[in-house]
Structure formats: C-alpha cells, structure tokens
Design a protein around this motif. Structure first.
Motif, mmCIF file in Angstrom:
data_model
loop_
_atom_site.group_PDB
_atom_site.id
_atom_site.type_symbol
_atom_site.label_atom_id
_atom_site.label_comp_id
_atom_site.label_asym_id
_atom_site.label_seq_id
_atom_site.Cartn_x
_atom_site.Cartn_y
_atom_site.Cartn_z
ATOM 1 N N TYR A 18 12.753 2.586 -10.135
ATOM 2 C CA TYR A 18 13.007 0.855 -9.728
ATOM 3 C C TYR A 18 12.794 0.902 -8.326
ATOM 4 O O TYR A 18 13.367 1.378 -7.500
ATOM 5 C CB TYR A 18 14.277 0.410 -10.288
ATOM 6 C CG TYR A 18 14.697 -1.032 -9.493
ATOM 7 C CD1 TYR A 18 13.945 -2.165 -10.380
ATOM 8 C CD2 TYR A 18 15.449 -1.165 -8.265
ATOM 9 C CE1 TYR A 18 14.253 -3.433 -9.814
ATOM 10 C CE2 TYR A 18 15.590 -2.650 -8.024
ATOM 11 C CZ TYR A 18 15.016 -3.772 -8.734
ATOM 12 O OH TYR A 18 15.179 -4.840 -8.185
ATOM 13 N N LEU A 19 11.810 -0.219 -7.867
ATOM 14 C CA LEU A 19 11.538 -0.276 -6.622
ATOM 15 C C LEU A 19 12.122 -1.867 -6.083
ATOM 16 O O LEU A 19 11.819 -2.850 -6.832
ATOM 17 C CB LEU A 19 9.924 -0.590 -6.278
ATOM 18 C CG LEU A 19 8.996 0.733 -6.359
ATOM 19 C CD1 LEU A 19 7.642 0.694 -6.506
ATOM 20 C CD2 LEU A 19 9.624 1.996 -5.855
ATOM 21 N N ASP A 20 12.974 -1.660 -5.252
ATOM 22 C CA ASP A 20 13.833 -3.001 -5.062
ATOM 23 C C ASP A 20 12.960 -3.895 -4.065
ATOM 24 O O ASP A 20 12.631 -3.345 -3.159
ATOM 25 C CB ASP A 20 15.140 -2.613 -4.151
ATOM 26 C CG ASP A 20 15.825 -3.601 -3.774
ATOM 27 O OD1 ASP A 20 15.578 -5.053 -4.095
ATOM 28 O OD2 ASP A 20 17.022 -3.621 -3.473
ATOM 29 N N PRO A 21 12.676 -5.101 -4.520
ATOM 30 C CA PRO A 21 11.708 -6.035 -3.656
ATOM 31 C C PRO A 21 12.363 -6.240 -2.219
ATOM 32 O O PRO A 21 11.619 -6.496 -1.347
ATOM 33 C CB PRO A 21 11.586 -7.362 -4.320
ATOM 34 C CG PRO A 21 12.442 -6.976 -5.641
ATOM 35 C CD PRO A 21 13.024 -5.722 -5.824
ATOM 36 N N LEU A 65 11.553 -2.332 -0.087
ATOM 37 C CA LEU A 65 10.389 -1.370 -0.435
ATOM 38 C C LEU A 65 10.237 -0.263 0.464
ATOM 39 O O LEU A 65 10.449 -0.305 1.576
ATOM 40 C CB LEU A 65 9.241 -2.194 -0.436
ATOM 41 C CG LEU A 65 9.038 -3.367 -1.424
ATOM 42 C CD1 LEU A 65 7.817 -4.189 -1.380
ATOM 43 C CD2 LEU A 65 9.031 -2.660 -2.927
ATOM 44 N N PRO A 66 10.240 0.878 -0.416
ATOM 45 C CA PRO A 66 10.023 2.158 0.358
ATOM 46 C C PRO A 66 8.905 2.371 0.915
ATOM 47 O O PRO A 66 7.796 1.798 0.140
ATOM 48 C CB PRO A 66 10.406 3.216 -0.750
ATOM 49 C CG PRO A 66 10.300 2.456 -1.855
ATOM 50 C CD PRO A 66 10.520 1.087 -1.714
ATOM 51 N N ARG A 67 8.408 3.109 1.827
ATOM 52 C CA ARG A 67 7.013 3.194 2.361
ATOM 53 C C ARG A 67 6.448 4.586 1.528
ATOM 54 O O ARG A 67 5.349 4.491 1.683
ATOM 55 C CB ARG A 67 7.218 3.531 3.758
ATOM 56 C CG ARG A 67 7.524 2.646 4.785
ATOM 57 C CD ARG A 67 7.897 2.841 6.029
ATOM 58 N NE ARG A 67 6.896 3.783 6.615
ATOM 59 C CZ ARG A 67 7.247 4.450 7.939
ATOM 60 N NH1 ARG A 67 8.258 4.533 8.245
ATOM 61 N NH2 ARG A 67 6.497 5.346 8.319
ATOM 62 N N THR A 83 3.042 -0.914 -7.269
ATOM 63 C CA THR A 83 3.343 -2.161 -6.987
ATOM 64 C C THR A 83 4.574 -2.586 -7.694
ATOM 65 O O THR A 83 4.737 -1.991 -8.781
ATOM 66 C CB THR A 83 2.109 -3.089 -7.171
ATOM 67 O OG1 THR A 83 1.911 -3.059 -8.558
ATOM 68 C CG2 THR A 83 0.800 -2.831 -6.382
ATOM 69 N N LEU A 84 5.175 -3.626 -7.174
ATOM 70 C CA LEU A 84 6.268 -4.251 -8.016
ATOM 71 C C LEU A 84 6.080 -4.666 -9.488
ATOM 72 O O LEU A 84 4.956 -5.362 -9.693
ATOM 73 C CB LEU A 84 7.036 -5.408 -7.238
ATOM 74 C CG LEU A 84 7.497 -5.219 -5.580
ATOM 75 C CD1 LEU A 84 7.971 -6.448 -5.201
ATOM 76 C CD2 LEU A 84 8.548 -4.217 -5.786
ATOM 77 N N GLY A 100 2.224 6.704 -1.772
ATOM 78 C CA GLY A 100 2.317 5.555 -0.512
ATOM 79 C C GLY A 100 1.898 6.586 0.929
ATOM 80 O O GLY A 100 1.110 7.630 0.582
ATOM 81 N N ARG A 122 1.594 3.579 -3.202
ATOM 82 C CA ARG A 122 2.965 3.205 -3.758
ATOM 83 C C ARG A 122 2.697 2.174 -4.928
ATOM 84 O O ARG A 122 2.026 1.205 -4.959
ATOM 85 C CB ARG A 122 3.657 2.666 -2.712
ATOM 86 C CG ARG A 122 4.960 2.453 -3.166
ATOM 87 C CD ARG A 122 5.874 1.604 -2.086
ATOM 88 N NE ARG A 122 5.109 0.059 -2.118
ATOM 89 C CZ ARG A 122 5.186 -0.699 -1.112
ATOM 90 N NH1 ARG A 122 5.865 -0.139 0.036
ATOM 91 N NH2 ARG A 122 4.565 -1.949 -1.175
#
Length: 66
Positions: free
Chosen positions: A14-17, A20-22, A63-64, A41, A61
């Motif tokens: 899960y990528l938290d908007p 966002l991690p690099r 995308t959301l 990424g 990376r």
C-alpha cells in the motif's frame, strides 16, 4: 522467508498518498543469504552493485491505485 531458485515472490504494498516513498524495495533470502533485492523508484540502496541480484532496478515507483 526463503525463496528458492526458480520460484516466484509476490508482494502487495500500500502506497500512502500522504507520505509517498521515493523508493520501494523488497529484500529476500534464497536459503543461503539475503543478497537479493529488487527496487522501484529512486536508487537509494546502499548495498550491492547496480544491475546485479543484490540491487536490481525494476522500473519507476508504482503509481497510486495500481
């Protein structure tokens, strides 16, 4: 968790908007060591040589929502 030769590893992340991690990096053991990493990424890993099993670039990376 050991991942044997010829096997596949699947991971859902899960990528938290809001944060966002690099880079997204997975590291796993093959039964003999931990020198297996895949990343998406930016190249922020301090271990291994780029383009080798210890430091394999897999693309941008995700995308959301994907």
């Amino acid at each position: 968790m050991a991942v044997g030769a010829g096997k596949e590893l699947f991971a859902y992340v899960y990528l938290d908007p809001a944060a966002l991690p690099r880079q997204l990096m997975l590291q796993w053991r093959d039964g003999s060591g931990w020198e297996h990493r895949a990343y998406w990424g930016e190249d922020l890993i301090a271990w291994g040589t780029p383009g080798t099993a210890p430091r394999r670039y897999m693309g941008p990376r995700p995308t959301l929502g994907q």
